[in-house]
Scaffold this active site. Structure first.
Site, mmCIF file in Angstrom:
data_model
loop_
_atom_site.group_PDB
_atom_site.id
_atom_site.type_symbol
_atom_site.label_atom_id
_atom_site.label_comp_id
_atom_site.label_asym_id
_atom_site.label_seq_id
_atom_site.Cartn_x
_atom_site.Cartn_y
_atom_site.Cartn_z
ATOM 1 N N ASN A 77 0.834 -1.202 0.000
ATOM 2 C CA ASN A 77 0.000 0.000 0.000
ATOM 3 C C ASN A 77 0.869 1.253 0.000
ATOM 4 O OD1 ASN A 77 -2.606 1.534 0.607
ATOM 5 N ND2 ASN A 77 -1.334 2.165 2.342
ATOM 6 N N GLU A 78 0.597 2.160 -0.905
ATOM 7 C CA GLU A 78 1.229 3.498 -0.930
ATOM 8 C C GLU A 78 2.722 3.433 -0.618
ATOM 9 O OE1 GLU A 78 -1.039 6.330 1.416
ATOM 10 O OE2 GLU A 78 -2.624 6.387 -0.085
ATOM 11 N N GLU B 137 -8.406 3.868 -3.543
ATOM 12 C CA GLU B 137 -8.775 4.780 -2.443
ATOM 13 C C GLU B 137 -9.211 6.089 -3.081
ATOM 14 O OE1 GLU B 137 -6.212 5.302 0.945
ATOM 15 O OE2 GLU B 137 -5.481 3.231 0.801
#
Ligand code: AHR
Length: 501
Positions: free
Chosen positions: A174-175, A294
């Site tokens: 994630n990210e 997201e």
């Protein structure tokens, strides 16, 4: 105000909407899990501790792929902590949100939650590529998906889950471009570990669908170069690259806020261009699709101070933004942006599902209710299934500080299998109604089934614990369809759903 116009013609389409476009996200963050979806002591809780009032709202919302367990949380996640007898599960510090994770809710409970939501729901599981790597990712995959006969799959069975979880869609971290991420990496470092993890996961199951981390936002310094570097390593091994974007009103500049989707559409188009550039460079016929996993309105500027003041509490109130009518109109416009790019955006997750920047709010021991943003999402998920028609608007414009000159009308249209068409439209003017005319070529539409509007005399009106039904869509009058022309008036600052049969 001059009239905004566009033409719909079934010969001109964008692409088919993938149901996964209406995904959402459950992270171990604040009260999304604990006292959100899971509250064993709640009067509506079922035998698994799931709040059935929340389950009903999740079904009504129409959420499909539900991403889990993070978010920033996943970059410190030890999946082994979250399985097996609850009383044996360790309590851990969650570095991402400065909280304590009890692990009372874990992988098996997440799968049980999805089953309770119903067949519309699908798992979308992230692996930890922050503090962990290839080995832990494939161990999790084997535990979750292998039928039986190995230590890990038999461990799942011993834990009470005889049937494999059948998780097809996986996020590779994630990210990872974000300096705030535990185990943050350079594009080269992440590209390598993502490629090696993807290769190993495909050795277990060649049909898994994998999402490589793109940028945490188009404003990141490394944007585009990050995607190009990561995809150079992973192009043949992954199916999607991720995008994340959050929008908020800055310093009272509502005009710019209302045009947030201008940024979202340019972000999508820039990522598509970057993916296709790498594909061309590699002489590949394959197309990488986009997982906008997201997106939302989020008053992020208020969050940092909140988190740094925490002293490792369990499930505190965090990121509990209360959304106004204005927020819901911007939110609807973000949905329109996703639909307008349905040819390449084939997964999208509203972040998040309950309590944390969410369409559904709950009170511990108390009620659950719909935020203003609940309505555009539920309507888009319900009526936005089918073929997106190409919409090119001729609209009056206005000037914004952040996004230049923007159309007052933002719109898309979706044609269902039965030939009915739904127009989704936002009027960005804060003060003036917008006349709309839509020419309907070759569509055999004769009736306006419904024109639903979300707007309010008070653009800051919200739904709250004490007034949970203050805001809801109402029906517009005066919308007509004759001689293959739809005529409507869009109220100032409004989200509109016009259904034609
Ligand atoms: O959705 C909230 C947070 O926003 C997620 O944990 C993270 O991925 C993003 O920065």
């Amino acid at each position: 105000m001059s009239t905004a116009r566009f033409t719909l013609d079934p010969a001109f389409t964008v692409g088919t909407v993938d149901p996964r476009l209406f995904g959402s996200f459950v992270e171990h963050l604040g009260r999304c899990v604990y006292t959100g979806i899971f509250e064993p002591d709640h009067p509506t809780a079922d035998e698994a501790g799931l709040r059935t009032d929340v389950l009903d709202l999740v079904r009504e919302l129409g959420a499909t792929a539900i991403r889990y367990p993070g978010g920033n949380f996943v970059s410190g996640y030890k999946w082994e902590d979250s399985v097996g007898p609850v009383e044996d599960r360790p309590r851990r510090l969650d570095l991402a949100w400065r909280t304590t994770e009890s692990n009372r809710f874990g992988l098996s409970e997440y799968i049980a939650f999805l089953k309770k939501v119903g067949p519309q729901a699908e798992p979308m599981m992230a692996v930890n590529l922050g503090t962990r790597g290839v080995a832990e990712a494939i161990e999790l995959q084997e535990y979750a998906n292998h039928p039986a006969g190995t230590e890990l799959s038999d461990r799942r069975i011993a834990h009470g889950d005889k049937d494999p979880f059948g998780i097809r869609l996986w996020c590779l971290g994630n990210e990872m471009d974000g300096p705030w991420q535990t185990g943050h990496k350079t594009a080269e470092e992440y590209g390598r570990i993502a490629a090696e993890t993807a290769r190993a996961m495909r050795q277990i199951d060649k049909d898994v669908e994998l999402v490589a981390c793109g940028s945490s936002g188009q404003a990141m310094d490394t944007f585009a170069e990050w995607e190009a570097t990561v995809l150079q390593e992973t192009y043949d091994l992954v199916d999607y690259v991720s995008l994340h974007a959050y929008y908020e009103e800055h310093d009272g500049d509502r005009d710019s806020f209302l045009a947030s989707a201008v940024d979202m559409e340019s972000f999508i188009e820039n990522v598509v261009a970057t993916c296709d550039h790498v594909g061309a460079r590699l002489k590949s016929k394959k197309k990488i699709n986009l997982s906008f996993d997201e997106w939302n309105v989020w008053y992020m500027s208020r969050t940092d101070a909140q988190v740094s003041a925490l002293d490792w509490p369990e499930a505190p109130r965090l990121l509990e933004d209360v959304y106004s009518v204005t927020d819901a109109v911007v939110f609807g416009s973000l949905l329109i942006a996703l639909l307008r790019h349905a040819d390449r955006v084939t997964v999208a997750c509203l972040a998040q599902l309950v309590n944390v920047i969410a369409p559904i709010m709950t009170e511990p021991g108390g009620p659950a209710w719909r935020q203003t943003t609940f309505f555009p999402f539920a309507q888009a998920s319900r009526y936005g299934r089918g073929e997106v028609l190409d919409v090119r608007v001729d609209s009056p414009t206005y000037d914004t500080q952040r996004h230049g000159t923007a159309d007052l009308l933002h719109a898309t249209a979706v044609r269902a299998d039965d030939g009915t068409v739904t127009v989704f439209a936002v009027n960005r003017s804060q003060t003036q109604a917008l006349p709309l005319e839509v020419a309907l070529n070759g569509l055999e539409l004769t009736t306006v089934t419904e024109h639903s509007v979300l707007s309010d005399q008070d653009p800051d009106a919200k739904n709250t614990l004490t007034d949970p039904n203050r805001v809801a869509p109402h029906t517009a009058t005066g919308t007509t369809l004759s001689d293959a022309t739809l005529k409507a008036t869009l109220e100032p600052l409004s989200w509109n759903v016009i259904r034609l049969a």
